[in-house]
Enzyme design. Sequence first.
Site, PDB file in Angstrom:
ATOM      1  N   ASP A  20     -11.221   2.555   4.325  1.00 41.47           N
ATOM      2  CA  ASP A  20     -11.458   1.101   4.458  1.00 41.47           C
ATOM      3  C   ASP A  20     -12.902   0.804   4.251  1.00 41.47           C
ATOM      4  OD1 ASP A  20      -9.716  -0.785   3.988  1.00 41.47           O
ATOM      5  OD2 ASP A  20      -9.171  -1.034   6.094  1.00 41.47           O
TER       6      ASP A  20
ATOM      7  N   GLN B  38      -4.796  -1.341   9.822  1.00 33.80           N
ATOM      8  CA  GLN B  38      -4.264  -2.748   9.360  1.00 33.80           C
ATOM      9  C   GLN B  38      -5.107  -3.926  10.023  1.00 33.80           C
ATOM     10  OE1 GLN B  38      -2.824  -3.042   6.089  1.00 33.80           O
ATOM     11  NE2 GLN B  38      -3.499  -5.342   6.381  1.00 33.80           N
TER      12      GLN B  38
ATOM     13  N   LYS C  95       0.850  -1.208  -0.015  1.00 34.75           N
ATOM     14  CA  LYS C  95      -0.060  -0.032   0.108  1.00 34.75           C
ATOM     15  C   LYS C  95       0.855   1.403   0.059  1.00 34.75           C
ATOM     16  CE  LYS C  95      -3.664  -2.544   2.365  1.00 34.75           C
ATOM     17  NZ  LYS C  95      -4.389  -2.894   3.561  1.00 34.75           N
TER      18      LYS C  95
END
Lengths: 348, 348
Positions: A122, A99, A55
């Site tokens: 997200d 994460q 990422k």
Amino acid sequence: MAGHKIDGTAIAKSIRERIHAQIKEAQKLNPRYKPCLKIVQIGERPDSSTYVRMKLKAAEEAGILCELVHLPSSITESELLLQIQNLNNDHSVHGILVQLPVPNHISEHTVTSAVAEEKDVDGFGTMNIGELAKRSGKPLFVPCTPKGVMVLLKESGVDLRGKNAVVLGRSDIVGSPVSYLLKNADATVTVCHSHTQNLSDFVRRADVVVAAIGKPGFVKGEWLKEGAVVIDVGTNYIPDTSKKSGQRLVGDVDFDSAIEVASQITPVPGGVGPMTVAMLLQNVVDATTAYFDKQKARHVVPLPLKQLSPVPSDIAISRCQHPKLITQAAGETGIAAHELVPFGRVSN
Amino acid sequence: MAGHKIDGTAIAKSIRERIHAQIKEAQKLNPRYKPCLKIVQIGERPDSSTYVRMKLKAAEEAGILCELVHLPSSITESELLLQIQNLNNDHSVHGILVQLPVPNHISEHTVTSAVAEEKDVDGFGTMNIGELAKRSGKPLFVPCTPKGVMVLLKESGVDLRGKNAVVLGRSDIVGSPVSYLLKNADATVTVCHSHTQNLSDFVRRADVVVAAIGKPGFVKGEWLKEGAVVIDVGTNYIPDTSKKSGQRLVGDVDFDSAIEVASQITPVPGGVGPMTVAMLLQNVVDATTAYFDKQKARHVVPLPLKQLSPVPSDIAISRCQHPKLITQAAGETGIAAHELVPFGRVSN
């Protein structure tokens, strides 16, 4: 006759190039336009570290500032929440990604819900999922993998209306949100999972199969309907002595037998995976654009005025109004919460 | 052999009696325990007025204070939002229900989202739907009709795990939330709607059918699998000259042919309808109990303290803390927003 392999790597690459160009263009108009993503990683899981590195690299290539906030796995939930709170209130940060998975002593639900809705790139926060699950809903961000699945279907020319779509898996991260997106795209959607009986019968009737169950090579070619479109979200590592790492990445679908029956199919790797990263970058750019649009917008809703005849005195007019709270007036004029220090009542 | 008719009226009656007893019991321990529901009706739709009357009557019988806030259909959205805001901030009100549909010039989405999450006894707000749509979610309130459907299935002894459930309809009010509840109960769920092709084939394979499409007598007995369980959510009025009102209430299922094939089936009227009202009362009682529980609870999360050796001075200890915001400390100690007038910063 073998089906067509959907090239997720190529589609993702062109999307990332478009994003790069879009950022450059926006910066010409506004030099302060600097998309910024913060990735919060707790602990040292090697798979998480790999995803984070991918990422960071992709963001940098696209012209997005991306920083890792790396926290020890010993951190308490309240300390982590304070860190997220600080990022929520930092107006130079446009997107925040925690994460997953987080260590066991921290609640994934609490942490994903703590990210401010307008920075939740997200898309896992309750508000975003709620908007996604409503037919009339308007999510600010769609979770990256489900969004990538829908873009792959669109890019492959699949018209979903009235199609029989079968989703294998009901996770909050892939299966469930994909099923909401397919339903909103007018497909007839069945969600299968570990308790489903005669699962292959459901697959056999499907025009579109999305597999997200985490079982290597689980879906066999002979289960598929002739001409089905297959999207494989699985990311399973299996032992492979011919590889330097001793392992190999495979999907939830037995690719070799499936491509003989399917009309289109995504490979693993090179299918959904690269799309997830591209969609994340897209969400960060959307968050940044929304931030600047909101700063410019002045959605001031005037208090309703009931005209009377004869016209009353000024004092009578002002007294029949229920004044707006300063926090509401501030919000409407584009003053951010961190720019406001109220002295007095902030709720009715 | 004809199937069993599920008696929603009787099940709902026993639930309402239980709720009445529960309120009496709570009042013995706490005389201030007075569940209060406000119903907001905009305009004069006769069907809405009928539903509102039923709710007022049922609430009164159960010992719930229930008041109608009747507003003219000419009200602007911002005036309506102000009314909802006032009810949100009125601590004597535990539940707020906006009777749907609202007039066209008002956004249903905006209005249902404006009701405070902890008073959203209809369960239509984005937060409640989001929690419902997550596998790990914890909605404060489940929408009344879907919740009623699940209770009917439970009371009828239907074990949903691994069953093939087909939901007809994908509305935000019934079809979609029912599908989330069935999925969380481990059924394999298919959502069919106006774009579904060969709909009767899906019904034919279903162990459980939930019909919520608003088409009188649409589902025929010959579509059903032998022994299926059928829940009919339809409320359709069709002309009937033999009735004084000139009309008759029928469901989405052709009852006479369906009961010959189904093992269990709900009638219309007398099936899901009475359950919806009972579930509303249950949600109001739950909201009231949660309010008093929250008042009593003191979820104070102490700031983490890192002990050092040698022990630093008091001033050094206090300086290495990032102090809690007064709004957060107030929330943790059970001070409600309307009881707090902050002077100074309320966000980091």
